[in-house]
Design a protein around this motif. Structure first.
Motif, PDB file in Angstrom:
ATOM      1  N   TYR A 328      -7.131   5.948 -10.859  1.00 49.53           N
ATOM      2  CA  TYR A 328      -6.895   6.379 -12.208  1.00 49.53           C
ATOM      3  C   TYR A 328      -7.820   7.312 -12.960  1.00 49.53           C
ATOM      4  O   TYR A 328      -9.046   7.124 -13.072  1.00 49.53           O
ATOM      5  N   VAL A 329      -7.606   8.575 -13.346  1.00 48.09           N
ATOM      6  CA  VAL A 329      -8.373   9.729 -13.574  1.00 48.09           C
ATOM      7  C   VAL A 329      -9.127   9.109 -15.105  1.00 48.09           C
ATOM      8  O   VAL A 329      -8.487   8.554 -15.848  1.00 48.09           O
ATOM      9  N   GLY A 330     -10.303   9.369 -14.734  1.00 50.64           N
ATOM     10  CA  GLY A 330     -11.479   8.992 -15.856  1.00 50.64           C
ATOM     11  C   GLY A 330     -11.424   7.540 -16.251  1.00 50.64           C
ATOM     12  O   GLY A 330     -11.915   7.145 -17.532  1.00 50.64           O
ATOM     13  N   ASP A 331     -10.866   6.566 -15.555  1.00 52.55           N
ATOM     14  CA  ASP A 331     -11.006   5.319 -15.771  1.00 52.55           C
ATOM     15  C   ASP A 331     -11.050   4.258 -14.522  1.00 52.55           C
ATOM     16  O   ASP A 331     -10.339   3.851 -13.849  1.00 52.55           O
ATOM     17  N   PRO A 332     -12.515   4.103 -14.315  1.00 49.26           N
ATOM     18  CA  PRO A 332     -12.975   3.571 -13.075  1.00 49.26           C
ATOM     19  C   PRO A 332     -12.810   2.078 -13.277  1.00 49.26           C
ATOM     20  O   PRO A 332     -12.413   1.419 -12.141  1.00 49.26           O
ATOM     21  N   ASP A 333     -12.938   1.662 -14.303  1.00 48.27           N
ATOM     22  CA  ASP A 333     -12.591   0.011 -14.779  1.00 48.27           C
ATOM     23  C   ASP A 333     -11.337  -0.508 -14.371  1.00 48.27           C
ATOM     24  O   ASP A 333     -10.908  -1.323 -13.695  1.00 48.27           O
ATOM     25  N   LEU A 334     -10.196   0.434 -14.826  1.00 48.67           N
ATOM     26  CA  LEU A 334      -8.958   0.076 -14.618  1.00 48.67           C
ATOM     27  C   LEU A 334      -8.530   0.600 -12.927  1.00 48.67           C
ATOM     28  O   LEU A 334      -7.702  -0.572 -12.485  1.00 48.67           O
ATOM     29  N   THR A 335      -9.230   1.380 -12.459  1.00 48.58           N
ATOM     30  CA  THR A 335      -9.017   1.506 -11.161  1.00 48.58           C
ATOM     31  C   THR A 335      -9.390   0.273 -10.277  1.00 48.58           C
ATOM     32  O   THR A 335      -8.659  -0.141  -9.340  1.00 48.58           O
ATOM     33  N   VAL A 336     -10.541  -0.168 -10.445  1.00 47.44           N
ATOM     34  CA  VAL A 336     -10.895  -1.460  -9.553  1.00 47.44           C
ATOM     35  C   VAL A 336     -10.150  -2.623  -9.731  1.00 47.44           C
ATOM     36  O   VAL A 336     -10.068  -3.568  -9.212  1.00 47.44           O
ATOM     37  N   SER A 337      -9.485  -2.656 -11.136  1.00 49.91           N
ATOM     38  CA  SER A 337      -8.468  -3.766 -11.339  1.00 49.91           C
ATOM     39  C   SER A 337      -7.421  -3.773 -10.517  1.00 49.91           C
ATOM     40  O   SER A 337      -6.614  -4.723 -10.354  1.00 49.91           O
ATOM     41  N   VAL A 338      -7.048  -2.500  -9.955  1.00 48.86           N
ATOM     42  CA  VAL A 338      -5.732  -2.423  -9.297  1.00 48.86           C
ATOM     43  C   VAL A 338      -6.188  -2.129  -7.624  1.00 48.86           C
ATOM     44  O   VAL A 338      -5.633  -2.439  -6.801  1.00 48.86           O
ATOM     45  N   LEU A 339      -6.984  -1.102  -7.508  1.00 41.58           N
ATOM     46  CA  LEU A 339      -7.565  -0.662  -6.224  1.00 41.58           C
ATOM     47  C   LEU A 339      -8.698  -1.364  -5.749  1.00 41.58           C
ATOM     48  O   LEU A 339      -9.727  -0.978  -6.231  1.00 41.58           O
ATOM     49  N   CYS A 340      -8.646  -1.842  -4.663  1.00 43.37           N
ATOM     50  CA  CYS A 340      -9.994  -2.690  -4.242  1.00 43.37           C
ATOM     51  C   CYS A 340     -10.021  -2.757  -2.764  1.00 43.37           C
ATOM     52  O   CYS A 340      -9.281  -3.192  -2.159  1.00 43.37           O
ATOM     53  N   GLY A 341     -10.965  -2.259  -2.126  1.00 36.90           N
ATOM     54  CA  GLY A 341     -11.030  -2.362  -0.666  1.00 36.90           C
ATOM     55  C   GLY A 341     -10.035  -1.547   0.076  1.00 36.90           C
ATOM     56  O   GLY A 341      -9.339  -2.342   0.995  1.00 36.90           O
ATOM     57  N   GLN A 342      -9.486  -0.341  -0.513  1.00 34.95           N
ATOM     58  CA  GLN A 342      -8.355   0.315   0.269  1.00 34.95           C
ATOM     59  C   GLN A 342      -7.065  -0.288  -0.068  1.00 34.95           C
ATOM     60  O   GLN A 342      -6.179  -0.227   1.018  1.00 34.95           O
ATOM     61  N   THR A 343      -6.782  -1.262  -0.904  1.00 32.24           N
ATOM     62  CA  THR A 343      -5.692  -2.019  -1.182  1.00 32.24           C
ATOM     63  C   THR A 343      -5.340  -2.051  -2.474  1.00 32.24           C
ATOM     64  O   THR A 343      -6.118  -2.238  -3.382  1.00 32.24           O
ATOM     65  N   VAL A 344      -4.121  -1.564  -2.884  1.00 33.07           N
ATOM     66  CA  VAL A 344      -3.389  -1.516  -4.127  1.00 33.07           C
ATOM     67  C   VAL A 344      -2.865  -2.901  -4.303  1.00 33.07           C
ATOM     68  O   VAL A 344      -1.837  -3.306  -3.652  1.00 33.07           O
ATOM     69  N   TYR A 345      -3.198  -3.691  -5.205  1.00 33.07           N
ATOM     70  CA  TYR A 345      -2.713  -4.909  -5.791  1.00 33.07           C
ATOM     71  C   TYR A 345      -1.427  -4.724  -6.817  1.00 33.07           C
ATOM     72  O   TYR A 345      -2.020  -4.132  -7.771  1.00 33.07           O
ATOM     73  N   THR A 346      -0.253  -5.134  -6.502  1.00 31.60           N
ATOM     74  CA  THR A 346       0.897  -4.807  -7.425  1.00 31.60           C
ATOM     75  C   THR A 346       1.083  -6.236  -8.025  1.00 31.60           C
ATOM     76  O   THR A 346       0.528  -7.329  -7.964  1.00 31.60           O
ATOM     77  N   SER A 347       2.232  -6.049  -9.223  1.00 28.78           N
ATOM     78  CA  SER A 347       2.567  -7.229  -9.927  1.00 28.78           C
ATOM     79  C   SER A 347       3.681  -7.967  -9.438  1.00 28.78           C
ATOM     80  O   SER A 347       4.519  -8.615  -9.976  1.00 28.78           O
ATOM     81  N   ASP A 348       4.330  -7.238  -8.360  1.00 35.59           N
ATOM     82  CA  ASP A 348       5.602  -7.387  -7.864  1.00 35.59           C
ATOM     83  C   ASP A 348       5.509  -8.734  -6.900  1.00 35.59           C
ATOM     84  O   ASP A 348       4.650  -8.760  -6.175  1.00 35.59           O
ATOM     85  N   ARG A 349       6.448  -9.693  -7.100  1.00 38.67           N
ATOM     86  CA  ARG A 349       6.410 -10.641  -6.139  1.00 38.67           C
ATOM     87  C   ARG A 349       7.257 -10.344  -4.951  1.00 38.67           C
ATOM     88  O   ARG A 349       8.312  -9.660  -5.012  1.00 38.67           O
TER      89      ARG A 349
END
Length: 462
Positions: A328-349
């Motif tokens: 996410y542009v300009g938002d490293p904290d939000l980025t690491v909450s979703v993108l971690c270790g080359q994986t994007v974690y979603t809220s979809d079951r």
């Protein structure tokens, strides 16, 4: 080649006189398009974010490609974005650093309502395009009709495979002019298009005869952005028996990840690994006298060439591969909450079947807890949309004088159809467990939806 513009240049060299783009202003060949992109790029700044309002025009694509060619980052914003919001985006981007390899920033609110600028790289664009080409069988002879907003990945992502294959793009300004939409399919050759589910339901409800007349012209249709009701899937299979009909799993953050042809009557190109994606599926549903055969409603198919899907221990979908956002542009904290270790974690079951096909439930934050039972509202809505006369609906949690909270179904009825709470409840009770049958019902003129056709549950929070 590592950019969409490299493919555009190649198209202009290999078939300069082929029509690249059709819009309300006429048609443009690949040679003309490339020359206009070159001219526009000469006057643009380098290494900057360049916001601009999206439009359903050739000029939008010229600007979009030219920004990339100049070495800057394209930030297409909604056409009707308020001026104050536009200026705040410009100011925010001016304070942010341009990431290496960035091509686009696409703003999305997701389910939180908070605007987020998703950074998409040049390499992710090419990977998305190759996923779609291989997964859905794009060809150079195809004309792809785009009618959704080009500021969002649902429609913008269809531009990319068209350019990679040297096909033709036909841009329309929405579906408000139904005559213009159907005229777009009147030429020679084969066509494809992308719909959000609300568009499909509209055409099935109000223009099914003309929709069915496209059966021999439509190579494939892709649906995405929100779950497609199984009743609508079955009607499409019956109406367009030879058209490939795809459900796709994608988001701005993940890119184009998985796709599934749910029309089991149509031909599906063999995947790169061999085999047939339609083999060994759960029992299909057959519909009516026309012999439509429809795959399972929740199936989104196997991961595409550049993507991989995994399911977390908590049952949520996570995605890996070359199509992921850069952050996410300009938002490293939000980025690491979703993108971690080359994986994007979603809220979809979701879950994977024995063949590695992705099946999706609702979003984790959509689940409604009623009397200790957890209910996925999309299951209720899917059952309700199968009831004759119900045109649209949404299932929400609402205050109840005894239960505290209870399921409530807001229903939009077709013109000339009477609304009966008792009849709807009885129909739902025949297909759903008792705790999933809403206690409360209300007829409404329309239900709230987001810009891309998703049900807007936040609108009803109380």
């Amino acid at each position: 080649m590592n950019s969409i513009e490299a493919y555009l240049e190649q198209d202009a060299q290999c078939y300069p006189d082929k029509v690249a783009l059709i819009s309300s202003a006429g048609s443009i060949t690949y040679s003309q398009l490339w020359q206009q992109v070159l001219q526009r790029a000469d006057g643009l700044p380098r290494r900057q974010f360049i916001p601009f309002r999206a439009s359903q025009t050739a000029d939008f694509l010229i600007q979009y490609f030219a920004i990339h060619l100049a070495g800057s980052v394209a930030v297409p914003l909604e056409r009707d974005i308020p001026e104050g919001r536009y200026q705040s985006v410009c100011q925010y981007l001016a304070r942010s650093e341009v990431p290496a390899g960035a091509a686009d920033v696409l703003f999305t609110t997701g389910t939180t309502g908070r605007p987020k600028g998703v950074v998409i790289s040049h390499s992710a664009i090419v990977a998305d395009a190759e996923n779609l080409i291989e997964g859905q069988g794009y060809s150079s002879r195809l004309t792809f009709v785009v009618h959704g907003p080009l500021s969002h990945i649902g429609s913008l992502s269809k531009v990319w495979p068209v350019i990679l294959k040297g096909a033709t793009l036909h841009i329309l300004d929405g579906l408000r002019d139904a005559d213009a939409f159907f005229r777009a399919f009147s030429g020679e050759g084969r066509y494809a298009t992308f719909f959000v589910p609300a568009n499909i339901r509209y055409l099935l409800s109000f223009d099914s005869r003309r929709f069915a007349s496209l059966a021999d012209r439509l190579d494939f249709i892709e649906s995405g952005g929100a779950p497609l009701a199984h009743a609508d899937m079955l009607r499409l299979c019956q109406m367009l028996p030879r058209t490939r009909l795809y459900n796709t799993y994608a988001s701005t953050e993940t890119g184009i990840v998985a796709t599934y042809n749910f029309n089991l009557n149509s031909e599906l190109p063999a995947p790169a690994g061999g085999g047939n994606l339609n083999s060994e599926l759960p029992a299909p549903v057959r519909g009516g006298d026309r012999g439509g055969v429809c795959g399972p409603a929740d199936c989104l198919g196997q991961s595409m060439r550049h993507s991989r899907v995994v399911i977390t221990p908590g049952g949520l979908i996570a995605c890996q591969g070359a199509t992921l956002m850069s952050g996410y542009v300009g938002d490293p904290d939000l980025t690491v909450s979703v993108l971690c270790g080359q994986t994007v974690y979603t809220s979809d079951r979701g879950w994977l079947d024995a063949q590695g096909r992705l099946h999706i439930g609702g979003r984790a934050d959509d689940i409604i807890n009623v009397g200790g039972y957890k209910v996925d509202p999309t299951e209720v809505e899917d059952a309700a949309l199968a009831i004759p006369g119900i045109k649209d609906c949404i299932c929400i949690s609402a205050p109840h004088p005894i239960m505290g909270r209870a399921l409530k179904l807001l229903v939009v009825m077709a013109d000339g159809t009477a609304f009966s709470k008792r009849a709807v409840a009885r129909s739902l009770a025949a297909t759903l467990e008792p705790y999933k049958v809403p206690l409360l019902y209300e007829q409404v003129p329309s239900v709230a939806r987001t810009y891309n056709g998703k049900l807007d549950r936040r609108h009803y929070h109380s």
